[in-house]
Design a protein around this motif. Sequence first.
Motif, PDB file in Angstrom:
ATOM      1  N   ILE A  42       0.861  -1.185   0.000  1.00  0.00           N
ATOM      2  CA  ILE A  42       0.000   0.000   0.000  1.00  0.00           C
ATOM      3  C   ILE A  42       0.893   1.230   0.000  1.00  0.00           C
ATOM      4  N   GLY A  43       1.275   1.652  -1.176  1.00  0.00           N
ATOM      5  CA  GLY A  43       2.161   2.798  -1.318  1.00  0.00           C
ATOM      6  C   GLY A  43       1.400   4.106  -1.313  1.00  0.00           C
ATOM      7  N   THR A  44       2.141   5.198  -1.297  1.00  0.00           N
ATOM      8  CA  THR A  44       1.523   6.520  -1.338  1.00  0.00           C
ATOM      9  C   THR A  44       0.932   6.801  -2.709  1.00  0.00           C
ATOM     10  N   THR A  45       1.594   6.296  -3.747  1.00  0.00           N
ATOM     11  CA  THR A  45       1.151   6.564  -5.121  1.00  0.00           C
ATOM     12  C   THR A  45       0.305   5.434  -5.686  1.00  0.00           C
ATOM     13  N   ASN A  46       0.700   4.194  -5.418  1.00  0.00           N
ATOM     14  CA  ASN A  46      -0.010   3.041  -5.958  1.00  0.00           C
ATOM     15  C   ASN A  46      -0.205   1.962  -4.902  1.00  0.00           C
ATOM     16  N   ILE A  47      -1.248   1.166  -5.089  1.00  0.00           N
ATOM     17  CA  ILE A  47      -1.468  -0.038  -4.298  1.00  0.00           C
ATOM     18  C   ILE A  47      -1.128  -1.201  -5.219  1.00  0.00           C
ATOM     19  N   SER A  48      -0.091  -1.954  -4.862  1.00  0.00           N
ATOM     20  CA  SER A  48       0.450  -2.964  -5.760  1.00  0.00           C
ATOM     21  C   SER A  48       0.337  -4.357  -5.155  1.00  0.00           C
ATOM     22  N   MET A  49       0.385  -5.339  -6.018  1.00  0.00           N
ATOM     23  CA  MET A  49       0.340  -6.729  -5.589  1.00  0.00           C
ATOM     24  C   MET A  49       1.433  -7.510  -6.287  1.00  0.00           C
ATOM     25  N   VAL A  50       2.216  -8.233  -5.502  1.00  0.00           N
ATOM     26  CA  VAL A  50       3.248  -9.128  -6.023  1.00  0.00           C
ATOM     27  C   VAL A  50       2.823 -10.560  -5.735  1.00  0.00           C
TER      28      VAL A  50
END
Length: 484
Positions: A42-50
């Motif tokens: 849960i980043g400031t710019t994007n919510i990413s999934m690995v």
Amino acid sequence: MQINMQINMQSIYSLFLWFQVTYTTLTNEGCSMGRVHVGLDIGTTNISMVVLDLNGGTLLPARSIPNVQLQTGESYAYAQDPHAIESAVRTLLLQVKEPIGSLCVTGQVHGIVYYDASGIAVSPLYTWLDRRAMEQVDGMDSQQLLFEKTGVHLPCGYGLLAHYANRRLKNVPAEAVGFCGILEYITSRLVGKTIDKSDPSCLGPFGAFDPVSSRFNDRVIEEVFGLKESRFLDACSPFELAGYTPEGIPVAFPVGDNQAGFFGMVSDWPHSALVSMGTSGQISLFSTSPVCPASMELRPFLGEGYLHVGATLTAGKAYETLHHCIASIISSAGMKISDEAVFELMKKEGKSHGIPGSLAVDTRFNGSRKEPNARGSVSSIQLDNLTLGNLVVGTIDGIVDELYQFSVEASEVFLAMERIIATGSSVRKNFLFQEALDRKFKLPTSIAQVDDGAGLGAALIGAVAVGALSKQEAKSFVGSMLRA
């Protein structure tokens, strides 16, 4: 008849226990069952999934959803929507077609979100970029008042300071029964209950947390909450499970993005410095010593030792600020140009006409953790050196130099470093950043070959938590990716 009923009920209960234990065991053996391990960042710019497939030793294509700023009408606020973040997380998880062996959340720390008795968010997420602690109440900002009351200085954006400021601003929701970070909040939503613990890597950024004893400062807790005998989140054990989703997927306690990123991108901990350049910048040095410079933060690292971390408030954000300036000048001239074309122009001018050292750019455009009111500057201007190329190179050098100064102050640990591992969109997209790192640190620089190192680290931590991978096997996996 009553005896038979008791026997039957006991048999049913025993069968239920057998099923529960068997199901949990099968879930925890996700690696052998062909399950994947998911890291949510849960980043400031994007919510990413690995998504990590250990059987194939591969990362499946990363996916992300933008995490936009929420406008609250407060000039000092930098907020985001926790409900939108949860929705994005669930949307991403629906895209995983393989059986999931574990989940672990990482991402931005420092900020807070308030929740009600049902565990549902009743406020925005006040992020690490929020500056409410600098608002004057009765002639004094909350940062200064907390220092006067406790003798503890908390940087702007830290969670306990944000709550202290909200109390003074009368901005705590009436229905709130507590607050936590966004990582704890999303983890609690995944497991269906409010969690009362978190990894020490997440607790430290709330402020006034001792990474050696894993305890909060009692005096600060009492002042921040306004109550004697107040308690906050406790520390969990490294690689501990927080619970299970309704579908039975194990969920590890969240881990801060700095520690998760180090775990996911560094295999030789004592000899590699991790330099991260996203919105902000960080340099992280592993050590078993709890003694680090006052300008740096001592952060616990998964029970293995500590990270000595120097953090800046701007890195890519400073470069983006220069980009906006150039774009506005071009627009004022009546020309239309895309953002990407401006970035390409900056790279071209920096490479062709930028002279390192020609302009000195202080990139503390949003202050620093120790000096929140400091501001940037451009100096050493002469009649012939105020050019676009020099501004580009000077800004990049300023970003790198702010990080390099931490290594000077941590020279005892830094002397053991044999290489720099760099990560972040800035270094991946712009070769000028790598050149600046080479110039300044005078060590071989490797660019991490993963889009989301923190997300990968979270996926590996989840795999370790369920026993699908040992810590040493995780380090070997990271080392093989770096060599690749």
